[in-house]
Scaffold this active site. Sequence first.
Site, mmCIF file in Angstrom:
data_model
loop_
_atom_site.group_PDB
_atom_site.id
_atom_site.type_symbol
_atom_site.label_atom_id
_atom_site.label_comp_id
_atom_site.label_asym_id
_atom_site.label_seq_id
_atom_site.Cartn_x
_atom_site.Cartn_y
_atom_site.Cartn_z
ATOM 1 N N ASP A 184 1.064 4.656 18.972
ATOM 2 C CA ASP A 184 0.782 5.066 17.590
ATOM 3 C C ASP A 184 0.667 6.589 17.596
ATOM 4 O O ASP A 184 0.675 7.200 18.665
ATOM 5 C CB ASP A 184 -0.534 4.419 17.094
ATOM 6 C CG ASP A 184 -0.523 4.229 15.578
ATOM 7 O OD1 ASP A 184 -0.232 5.203 14.850
ATOM 8 O OD2 ASP A 184 -0.806 3.113 15.117
ATOM 9 N N TYR B 296 7.986 1.801 -1.419
ATOM 10 C CA TYR B 296 7.777 0.893 -0.296
ATOM 11 C C TYR B 296 8.735 -0.301 -0.374
ATOM 12 O O TYR B 296 9.404 -0.651 0.602
ATOM 13 C CB TYR B 296 6.320 0.421 -0.329
ATOM 14 C CG TYR B 296 5.938 -0.606 0.701
ATOM 15 C CD1 TYR B 296 5.832 -0.277 2.042
ATOM 16 C CD2 TYR B 296 5.639 -1.919 0.315
ATOM 17 C CE1 TYR B 296 5.462 -1.226 2.973
ATOM 18 C CE2 TYR B 296 5.257 -2.864 1.241
ATOM 19 C CZ TYR B 296 5.164 -2.515 2.568
ATOM 20 O OH TYR B 296 4.787 -3.463 3.484
HETATM 21 N N1 SER Z 1 0.274 -5.590 1.690
HETATM 22 C C1 SER Z 1 1.349 -4.704 1.356
HETATM 23 C C2 SER Z 1 0.955 -3.737 0.320
HETATM 24 O O1 SER Z 1 0.113 -4.073 -0.480
HETATM 25 C C3 SER Z 1 2.517 -5.479 0.875
HETATM 26 O O2 SER Z 1 3.390 -5.724 1.925
HETATM 27 O O3 SER Z 1 1.499 -2.692 0.262
#
Ligand code: SER
Length: 312
Positions: free
Chosen positions: A35, A143
């Site tokens: 990490d 994301y």
């Molecule tokens: N748990 C993640 C998030 O809330 C979703 O993959 O970003």
Amino acid sequence: MQKSILILGACGQIGTELTLALRNRYGNDTVIASDIREGTDSLMSTGPFEILDATNYDAMEDIVMHYEVEEVYLMAAMLSATAEKFPERAWNLNMNSLFNVLNLAKEKKIEKIFWPSSIAVFGVNTPKENTPQHTLMEPSTVYGISKQTGERWCAYYHAKYGVDVRSVRFPGLISWKTLPGGGTTDYAVEIYIQALEKGSYTSFLQKGTKLPMMFMEDAIRAAVELMESDGSRLTIRSSYNLGAMSFAPEEIATSIQQVLPSFKISYDPDFRQAIADSWPCSIDDSQARKDWAWSPKFDLKRTTAEMLENLS
Ligand code: SER
């Protein structure tokens, strides 16, 4: 020599428990944690650790060569809520780390990859209930875009170069050993901590926001079982839908009240509400059940019992 396994992002919410589970299973010295910062005592004291930035190909290649690494679990990523604040950094981290690992496999320097995708690959126009494996995907977060793109590259590297990459679309993950950071589903961990500390919780997601969730033990088992399964049986090389349970904030509150009757929940939604609203409520994971016998063990009641017991 025993095969070596490298975990990238080993100090995060999934990485920590995954590292400990793999060390338990395959032996401490065969699992190399890495990490950009050091992790918990249990992680640091049980086996090899390397400081490694997953976006640095040369550094990753050095470690892969040095330890004769065969398998890589790529857990380094910026999650949904944080990624909305740092879009470019999120894109660079989430994509470059994946390309580095895929390219190591393409060059035959490693043999197998686990890379997690997410329910964030879906979007507002995706069917919300029992979301199918193959469906309309229009992610609205940085994301989600990075995970959907990553899935396409995984499928591409498998088809073009025979890279053995395996993936699941994780739902929100609930854990007590290491906390999540920067996700939209983090409320489902915070709520247990604050239930014990303060007896109340203000949820940043509105009442009625039902999301797919999973207890960490199931998530780790899913990753390990998928990696150990017969590759010729795997029909999905983008990423498998994976389900366990689905609930809204008021339902988790009710399950906490069954143990702590005076617990109170209130609601003060923020920007994460829009992210949650774009994600599915429940997941059809029949392909994972069929291809590699996936079956979850933890429902909400059992998760609540585990969380409250271990956090207190
Ligand atoms: N748990 C993640 C998030 O809330 C979703 O993959 O970003």
